[in-house]
Design an enzyme around this catalytic site. Structure first.
Site, PDB file in Angstrom:
ATOM      1  N   ALA A  19       3.112   2.738  -5.266  1.00  0.00           N
ATOM      2  CA  ALA A  19       2.914   1.850  -6.412  1.00  0.00           C
ATOM      3  C   ALA A  19       1.580   1.104  -6.292  1.00  0.00           C
ATOM      4  CB  ALA A  19       4.070   0.851  -6.511  1.00  0.00           C
ATOM      5  N   ARG A  64      20.645   4.134  -8.714  1.00  0.00           N
ATOM      6  CA  ARG A  64      19.456   4.971  -8.925  1.00  0.00           C
ATOM      7  C   ARG A  64      19.774   6.455  -8.730  1.00  0.00           C
ATOM      8  NH1 ARG A  64      15.174   6.914  -5.274  1.00  0.00           N
ATOM      9  NH2 ARG A  64      16.745   6.458  -3.714  1.00  0.00           N
ATOM     10  N   GLY A 110      12.870  13.373   0.242  1.00  0.00           N
ATOM     11  CA  GLY A 110      13.315  14.245  -0.842  1.00  0.00           C
ATOM     12  C   GLY A 110      12.214  14.695  -1.772  1.00  0.00           C
ATOM     13  N   HIS A 164      22.391   5.019   1.206  1.00  0.00           N
ATOM     14  CA  HIS A 164      22.224   6.476   1.263  1.00  0.00           C
ATOM     15  C   HIS A 164      23.384   7.025   2.086  1.00  0.00           C
ATOM     16  CE1 HIS A 164      20.582  10.439   1.845  1.00  0.00           C
ATOM     17  NE2 HIS A 164      19.569  10.143   1.045  1.00  0.00           N
ATOM     18  N   LEU A 220       9.845   7.429  -6.986  1.00  0.00           N
ATOM     19  CA  LEU A 220       8.409   7.720  -6.875  1.00  0.00           C
ATOM     20  C   LEU A 220       7.838   7.959  -8.276  1.00  0.00           C
ATOM     21  CD1 LEU A 220       8.363  10.038  -3.700  1.00  0.00           C
ATOM     22  CD2 LEU A 220       7.867   7.611  -3.808  1.00  0.00           C
ATOM     23  N   HIS A 262      19.515   1.777   1.643  1.00  0.00           N
ATOM     24  CA  HIS A 262      18.404   2.695   1.374  1.00  0.00           C
ATOM     25  C   HIS A 262      17.462   2.190   0.293  1.00  0.00           C
ATOM     26  CE1 HIS A 262      16.418   6.569   1.142  1.00  0.00           C
ATOM     27  NE2 HIS A 262      16.751   6.723  -0.127  1.00  0.00           N
ATOM     28  N   GLU A 309      19.068  17.616  -6.061  1.00  0.00           N
ATOM     29  CA  GLU A 309      19.700  16.492  -5.348  1.00  0.00           C
ATOM     30  C   GLU A 309      20.883  15.982  -6.161  1.00  0.00           C
ATOM     31  OE1 GLU A 309      16.592  13.675  -4.391  1.00  0.00           O
ATOM     32  OE2 GLU A 309      15.766  14.979  -2.856  1.00  0.00           O
ATOM     33  N   SER A 337       0.813  -1.221   0.000  1.00  0.00           N
ATOM     34  CA  SER A 337       0.000   0.000   0.000  1.00  0.00           C
ATOM     35  C   SER A 337       0.845   1.270   0.000  1.00  0.00           C
ATOM     36  CB  SER A 337      -0.947  -0.017   1.204  1.00  0.00           C
ATOM     37  OG  SER A 337      -0.190  -0.095   2.404  1.00  0.00           O
ATOM     38  N   GLY A 338       1.996   1.213  -0.685  1.00  0.00           N
ATOM     39  CA  GLY A 338       2.761   2.442  -0.913  1.00  0.00           C
ATOM     40  C   GLY A 338       2.282   3.092  -2.204  1.00  0.00           C
ATOM     41  N   LYS A 396       0.558  -5.593   4.925  1.00  0.00           N
ATOM     42  CA  LYS A 396       0.835  -6.439   6.104  1.00  0.00           C
ATOM     43  C   LYS A 396       0.751  -5.708   7.429  1.00  0.00           C
ATOM     44  CE  LYS A 396       5.876  -6.281   5.680  1.00  0.00           C
ATOM     45  NZ  LYS A 396       7.114  -7.036   5.669  1.00  0.00           N
ATOM     46  N   ARG A 413      25.253   9.054  -5.589  1.00  0.00           N
ATOM     47  CA  ARG A 413      25.238   8.469  -4.238  1.00  0.00           C
ATOM     48  C   ARG A 413      26.287   7.396  -3.997  1.00  0.00           C
ATOM     49  NH1 ARG A 413      18.959   7.932  -2.723  1.00  0.00           N
ATOM     50  NH2 ARG A 413      18.734  10.167  -2.611  1.00  0.00           N
ATOM     51  N   ASP A 436       9.576  -8.980   0.797  1.00  0.00           N
ATOM     52  CA  ASP A 436       8.588 -10.071   0.660  1.00  0.00           C
ATOM     53  C   ASP A 436       8.252 -10.382  -0.805  1.00  0.00           C
ATOM     54  OD1 ASP A 436       8.445  -9.940   3.461  1.00  0.00           O
ATOM     55  OD2 ASP A 436       6.916  -8.376   3.337  1.00  0.00           O
TER      56      ASP A 436
END
Ligand code: SIN
Length: 534
Positions: free
Chosen positions: A14, A381, A46, A239, A387, A346, A116, A11-12, A33, A285, A218
């Site tokens: 995506a 990345r 960010g 990170h 996001l 991260h 960034e 439930s983020g 979960k 990074r 998971d």
């Protein structure tokens, strides 16, 4: 058995983005979960990288992403995500997501774009320093009031159900999942022809991480067990700046602090990044994290410092209100004191291999967000690209799945998977065994599979993980399932996948750095590491 047109795990950003669009076409079980808002998205500080200003261009965003990705990005995927981004951002805003704006002299306002590491332009849309929370809350509110969506909190998927596992000899497809309802302890069968993994990453596999407790890999572990192709797991992004404080573990200090002029200094206040990269503290990074690691090893210091004290205190409090308040609670006034920081795990750039529609190698199974490896991130990345990837791929996935597996009012297969059998399993008598194994995995991954690797350390980790997996498998069949046991099993699986991929790649590239092969080898290794359960 429960039957849905779509089952979404996670439930983020995506999972919610996909569920909201899927609900226009059919019934959706949105399974998560813990509570709905317990996701990595909610922690994202960010922001979202997206081309919205006339001074920026798609080509520049593509170029920055490819540069960070160190030769392994799929350029077509990068271009798709970058160019489709603005339309998806517009949809987020229409759903009520509010990004910060700044006033112009003309009296009008425009989006306040942050900067960034690795970005050649200001292009980060943000909501102060809590962008993820703003997005999560808006999407979750919308999902909770959408009639076709059934949000099932405290439900954890145990395993995917595939026609192959059920003994069908024709095409192997995903046809559902077994799901543990934590409140009853019962494992239920969820039947669907369209299952979307949006379970996020696996930062908890490391002792030090910026990720919340839910990030136990998971989806990656379940997809692996179901036979889907997994790729590039060696590319774990550390990170550079996680707060170093005994009471504030796992607290991220956003890269945006460096974007606004924060300097990385040693205990004596000397800046050191200039010795490592021409972009200094705003280098990609992987370079900043390795430089900090090297400085800590060289000086023996337990941390370095991020110093933003030269900026006006009012600006710092206004731009970073959450970081300011959180640090203040720990006795650290970031307008006056440099912030002690260390690198921490991260983001997982690898994952379940998909195309640019989120389709995996197993028909009926889609992966969106950090759980997936689309080809956007390559070997490293670019900050705040994730996001964006989640919203663009969620949109493409719904279009693709409707074409590939059209809804015609009944399941494609009339099959009924067998119910989950618990046998004579009993409650776990000694939880200490689970916690001990959990700690052991996280410590060994940190010590042997961290920022700087060697084959010897990786092989040591591999042997120990195989033993742990054997032990965990025994518990798994002897004891009644609970989320701790399921997470432990997934964590051990994902740790082993990271080590397996790292052992395969005989070169250093992006986030994978090994002393045994310190150079990149374009001739042999300009390709993904792909693995599959056989
Ligand atoms: C940060 O705020 O530094 C995190 C942004 C990201 O990981 O993309």
């Amino acid at each position: 058995m429960k039957t849905y047109d779509f089952v979404v795990l996670g439930s983020g950003i995506a999972g919610l983005s996909f569920a909201l669009k899927a609900a226009r076409h059919g019934t959706v079980a949105l399974i998560t979960k813990r509570a709905g808002e317990d996701s990595n998205t909610a922690q994202a500080q960010g922001g979202v990288a997206c081309v919205t200003s006339g001074e920026d261009s798609f080509d520049l965003h593509v170029r920055d992403t490819l540069t960070a990705g160190a030769g392994l990005c799929n350029e077509a995927v990068v271009r798709t995500i970058v160019t489709e981004g603005p339309a998806r951002i517009q949809e987020l805003m229409e759903l009520g997501v509010h990004f910060d704006e700044r006033d112009l002299e003309s009296g009008e306002s425009e989006l306040d774009l942050g900067r960034e590491g690795g970005h050649s332009k200001r292009r980060i849309l943000h909501a102060r320093d809590a962008t993820g929370r703003e997005i999560e809350q808006s999407l979750l509110r919308a999902a909770q009031t959408t009639p076709n969506i059934e949000l099932l909190e405290n439900h954890m998927a145990v395993d995917l159900i595939t026609t192959g596992k059920l003994g069908f000899v024709t095409e192997d497809r995903c046809v559902g999942a077994y799901v543990l309802d934590e409140s009853t302890g019962v494992v239920e069968t969820f039947r669907t022809d369209r299952l979307i993994l949006a379970t996020g990453g696996c930062g908890k596999v490391y002792l030090y991480t910026t990720n919340p407790n839910v990030a136990t890999g998971d989806g990656m572990a379940m997809a692996w067990r179901a036979g889907a192709t997994i790729a590039n797991m060696e590319f774990v992004q550390f990170h550079p700046t996680c707060l170093y404080h005994p009471a504030g573990r796992s607290y991220l200090i956003s890269e945006a602090v460096r974007g606004e002029g924060g300097k990385l200094v040693d205990a004596k206040g000397h800046e050191f990044m200039g010795r490592y990269h021409k972009l200094g503290a705003l280098a990609p990074r992987d370079i900043v994290a390795r430089a900090i690691d090297a400085e800590m090893k060289r000086t023996g210091a337990p941390c370095v410092y991020l110093d933003i004290t030269h900026k006006p205190a009012e600006f710092v409090r206004e731009r970073f209100p959450n970081i300011y308040e959180n640090c203040l609670k720990l006795g650290l006034d970031i307008t006056k004191d440099p912030i002690p920081v260390v690198p921490a795990a991260h983001y997982q750039c690898g994952g379940v291999l998909t195309d640019n529609n989120g389709a995996t190698s197993l028909r009926g199974l889609y992966a969106v967000g950090e759980v997936a490896c689309t080809g956007l991130h390559g070997a490293n990345r670019l900050a705040s690209n994730s996001l964006l990837e989640a919203v663009v791929i969620a949109h493409r996935a719904i279009q693709h799945v409707l074409k590939d597996l059209p809804l015609n009012g009944k399941p494609l297969h009339e099959l009924t998977p067998p119910e989950w059998i618990s046998g004579d399993a009993h409650d776990v008598d000694e939880m200490v065994v689970i916690y001990h194994n959990w700690d052991e995995i996280r410590r060994l991954m940190w010590d042997y599979v961290g920022i700087v690797r060697t084959d010897k350390r990786l092989k040591r980790a591999s042997t120990r993980l195989r033993n742990l997996l054997r032990e965990i498998q025994e518990f798994y069949w002897d004891f009644k399932l609970n989320t701790d046991l399921l997470e432990l099993r997934n964590l051990a699986t994902v740790a082993a996948l990271i080590v397996d991929c790292a052992l395969l790649r005989k070169e250093s590239r992006g986030l994978h750095y090994t002393l045994d092969y310190p150079e990149s080898d374009d001739r042999h290794w300009l390709k993904n590491t792909e693995i599959r359960w056989v």
